[in-house]
Design an enzyme around this catalytic site. Sequence first.
Site, PDB file in Angstrom:
ATOM      1  N   ARG A   1       3.192  -0.058  -5.287  1.00 26.81           N
ATOM      2  CA  ARG A   1       3.044  -0.686  -3.975  1.00 26.81           C
ATOM      3  C   ARG A   1       1.698  -1.387  -3.821  1.00 26.81           C
ATOM      4  O   ARG A   1       1.459  -2.086  -2.828  1.00 26.81           O
ATOM      5  CB  ARG A   1       3.185   0.361  -2.883  1.00 26.81           C
TER       6      ARG A   1
ATOM      7  N   LYS B   1       5.154  -4.066  -5.474  1.00 27.00           N
ATOM      8  CA  LYS B   1       6.602  -3.969  -5.586  1.00 27.00           C
ATOM      9  C   LYS B   1       7.296  -4.293  -4.267  1.00 27.00           C
ATOM     10  O   LYS B   1       8.293  -4.998  -4.221  1.00 27.00           O
ATOM     11  CB  LYS B   1       6.961  -2.544  -6.025  1.00 27.00           C
TER      12      LYS B   1
ATOM     13  N   CYS C   1       0.853  -1.192   0.000  1.00 26.62           N
ATOM     14  CA  CYS C   1       0.000   0.000   0.000  1.00 26.62           C
ATOM     15  C   CYS C   1       0.884   1.237   0.000  1.00 26.62           C
ATOM     16  O   CYS C   1       2.001   1.214   0.515  1.00 26.62           O
ATOM     17  CB  CYS C   1      -0.940   0.098   1.191  1.00 26.62           C
TER      18      CYS C   1
ATOM     19  N   ASN D   1      -1.136   1.400   6.066  1.00 27.14           N
ATOM     20  CA  ASN D   1      -0.363   0.375   5.367  1.00 27.14           C
ATOM     21  C   ASN D   1       0.130  -0.578   6.443  1.00 27.14           C
ATOM     22  O   ASN D   1       0.725  -0.140   7.419  1.00 27.14           O
ATOM     23  CB  ASN D   1       0.802   1.071   4.641  1.00 27.14           C
ATOM     24  N   GLY D   2      -0.143  -1.873   6.282  1.00 27.11           N
ATOM     25  CA  GLY D   2       0.287  -2.836   7.310  1.00 27.11           C
ATOM     26  C   GLY D   2      -0.875  -3.731   7.699  1.00 27.11           C
ATOM     27  O   GLY D   2      -1.913  -3.759   7.022  1.00 27.11           O
TER      28      GLY D   2
ATOM     29  N   GLU E   1       5.531 -13.839 -13.207  1.00 23.78           N
ATOM     30  CA  GLU E   1       4.903 -12.701 -12.544  1.00 23.78           C
ATOM     31  C   GLU E   1       4.299 -11.693 -13.509  1.00 23.78           C
ATOM     32  O   GLU E   1       3.312 -11.060 -13.173  1.00 23.78           O
ATOM     33  CB  GLU E   1       5.834 -12.027 -11.529  1.00 23.78           C
TER      34      GLU E   1
ATOM     35  N   HIS F   1      15.092 -36.089 -13.178  1.00 23.40           N
ATOM     36  CA  HIS F   1      14.502 -36.649 -11.954  1.00 23.40           C
ATOM     37  C   HIS F   1      13.027 -36.285 -11.838  1.00 23.40           C
ATOM     38  O   HIS F   1      12.454 -36.377 -10.754  1.00 23.40           O
ATOM     39  CB  HIS F   1      15.271 -36.146 -10.722  1.00 23.40           C
TER      40      HIS F   1
ATOM     41  N   GLU G   1      15.403 -17.207 -11.911  1.00 27.07           N
ATOM     42  CA  GLU G   1      15.023 -15.805 -12.111  1.00 27.07           C
ATOM     43  C   GLU G   1      14.231 -15.629 -13.419  1.00 27.07           C
ATOM     44  O   GLU G   1      13.236 -14.904 -13.463  1.00 27.07           O
ATOM     45  CB  GLU G   1      16.286 -14.929 -12.092  1.00 27.07           C
TER      46      GLU G   1
ATOM     47  N   TRP H   1      -3.090  -2.426  -1.554  1.00 29.94           N
ATOM     48  CA  TRP H   1      -2.871  -3.833  -1.885  1.00 29.94           C
ATOM     49  C   TRP H   1      -3.575  -4.604  -0.784  1.00 29.94           C
ATOM     50  O   TRP H   1      -3.149  -4.578   0.378  1.00 29.94           O
ATOM     51  CB  TRP H   1      -1.369  -4.152  -1.906  1.00 29.94           C
TER      52      TRP H   1
ATOM     53  N   LYS I   1      10.415 -14.202 -13.638  1.00 32.43           N
ATOM     54  CA  LYS I   1      10.042 -13.031 -14.452  1.00 32.43           C
ATOM     55  C   LYS I   1       8.843 -13.365 -15.330  1.00 32.43           C
ATOM     56  O   LYS I   1       7.914 -12.577 -15.438  1.00 32.43           O
ATOM     57  CB  LYS I   1      11.203 -12.575 -15.354  1.00 32.43           C
TER      58      LYS I   1
HETATM   59  O1  M6R Z   1      12.670  -5.300  -2.313  1.00 33.44           O
HETATM   60  P1  M6R Z   1      13.168  -6.710  -2.233  1.00 33.44           P
HETATM   61  O2  M6R Z   1      14.353  -6.956  -3.074  1.00 33.44           O
HETATM   62  O3  M6R Z   1      13.374  -7.162  -0.811  1.00 33.44           O
HETATM   63  O4  M6R Z   1      11.971  -7.571  -2.801  1.00 33.44           O
HETATM   64  C1  M6R Z   1      12.012  -8.961  -2.806  1.00 33.44           C
HETATM   65  C2  M6R Z   1      10.946  -9.538  -3.684  1.00 33.44           C
HETATM   66  O5  M6R Z   1       9.676  -9.164  -3.225  1.00 33.44           O
HETATM   67  C3  M6R Z   1      11.084  -9.108  -5.145  1.00 33.44           C
HETATM   68  O6  M6R Z   1      12.344  -9.422  -5.647  1.00 33.44           O
HETATM   69  C4  M6R Z   1      10.015  -9.780  -6.011  1.00 33.44           C
HETATM   70  O7  M6R Z   1      10.221 -11.148  -6.064  1.00 33.44           O
HETATM   71  C5  M6R Z   1      10.007  -9.167  -7.407  1.00 33.44           C
HETATM   72  N1  M6R Z   1       8.657  -8.872  -7.805  1.00 33.44           N
HETATM   73  C6  M6R Z   1      10.583 -10.054  -8.435  1.00 33.44           C
HETATM   74  O8  M6R Z   1      10.571  -9.481  -9.695  1.00 33.44           O
END
Ligand code: M6R
Length: 611
Positions: free
Chosen positions: A27, A606, A2, A99-100, A491, A507, A484, A73, A488
Amino acid sequence: MCGIVGYIGFREASDVIIKGLKRLEYRGYDSAGIAILNGEVIIKKGKGKVVNLEKMVLNGPAKGTVGIGHTRWATHGEPNDVNAHPHSDGKHDFAIVHNGIIENYDSLKKELISKGHTFDGQTDTEVLAHLIEEIQKVAEVDFETAVQLALKQVDGTYGLAIVNKHEKDKIIVARKGSPLLLGIGDNEVFIASDASPIIEYTNKVVYLDDDEMAVITREGYQVKTISNIELNKQVHELEMNIEQIEKGGFPHFMLKEIHEQSDTIADCMRGRLMVEENRVVLGGIERVLDRLVNARRLVIAACGTSWHAGLVGEYLLEYIAKLPVEVEYASEFRYRQPLIDSNDILLVISQSGETADTLAAVREARERGALVIGICNVVGSTIARETDAGIYTHAGPEIGVASTKAFTAQVTVLSMMAILLGQRRKVLGEADAKEMIHALHGIPAQVASIMEKQDQIDTISRLFAYAPNFLYLGRSYNFPVALEGALKLKEISYIHAEGYPAAEMKHGPIALIDEHMPVVVLAVTDHTNDKMISNIEEVRARKGRVIAITTENNHDVRNLAEFCITIPETHDVLTPLLTVIPLQILSYQIAVYRKCHVDQPRNLAKSVTVE
Ligand code: M6R
């Protein structure tokens, strides 16, 4: 998660707040709302993105120079108009954005219902508003004291801002576990979850710490603890600028950030990678360098993409510095009673510096006496401030929810750290160090050259944009890159993708391979090359569609793979900095073909500031 924005001063508050909320939409973007003080508390809010809120405000302006806003969020209560913030007390005297998570909201709510309160929605925040109202009524205290007393009763986390129609020139804010900062202007004060909404007005900021609140008026602010002890907070000067947080002609922040990487990697190395002197200088960890040099092991904790960078770091630090490394999901770290004590060092990696699970790992390790070092991107973030020492990645603001330039900057820092420790631990010879330092120095130009492959990658993206599944395979340093690449794609394209160490394919996952399965294979020329070639053969034998990322001179892989994207030659250990780039471009292009919301993928935010 948020985003919160607040303003008190001489400008039209709704303009400042809506513009700011757009910058904070990374956020969360389930719903948005605003509360403006103008004799009454005028609230406008609703489901959907900030642009919907903007239309609401245009249709019925909320005029005033004091206000608060929120982009959500959802945690408690579905994202709908009623659950959108701000929330009010029963008498509609005040409005709160939060937020929280208030963890004990259910018991508080039951108690408040027994006292006659009724609730419109399902959020924990509305409970907090009624709790403040109830305390003020029963204890007959002023509003500020009621807020303090209420916050003492809640378990959980909050970054919050409140305006009250009876206190027309005041905003109260408080923080525990969710970031909040004040932007200090002339006769105006800004409030935000991070600096992006305020940077165009002022570069002077005050970071609130946990259990602190601030009472803000047009003339200034007073920060105090929730227990009412007045504090003198340091004013920090921000170094970011407005261009860094705008798209600069790119259709999406993610694409802009992918393109920025040759610069951000260079920025990350500036003043640290001393090519002529054949050494690395990392000022942020200088103070704790002896501890690192003599460490018996290093524990790395992080989440998501940062965790993948940590895995690359494990390979780098073990190979180059001969330092044993364990990599943990930060979210698991504290729940398994980690065997970590004052002899240990925890290295946390976080782009935002606000990820709740990573922050919890920091606190757990510090409580157990360990030295905690951070690799963060956001300057002044909570993790950066709570760690004993640290290295900033200097990648600039990363706005796209899918992390790209933060990953390459993190791996760059870890590479430099491995070289530095390798030299200091006397396990990395001069000649080897020289080779790596030169190779690292050449990475930015090589990254730029990969950007020229976009058309070639586009052909592959178009062909596979509607594949239901993807498999990503890599070995050694490039196994984390396979993870990774899969993350990507998942998401931002909502395609199911799995990353695997290539040898593990036989396996289990090999059962999935048929003529419909795209298999992205990271097969660079290194010590795993022969084995990767065998894996490609195995995929081909089952009619899988091989998309190989390989080095320019690797004719074996180029001849075998159905599709091939080449990267320039570099030192084996640095290949993740190059192999990841085509994977970022591939996932971006596929998301665009699928008409997905690249910068704001569904259900994500984010910065994950809830556990
Ligand atoms: O801000 P941070 O690097 O701690 O965030 C960690 C993850 O939330 C962040 O890398 C998330 O997986 C991304 N959306 C990946 O693209």
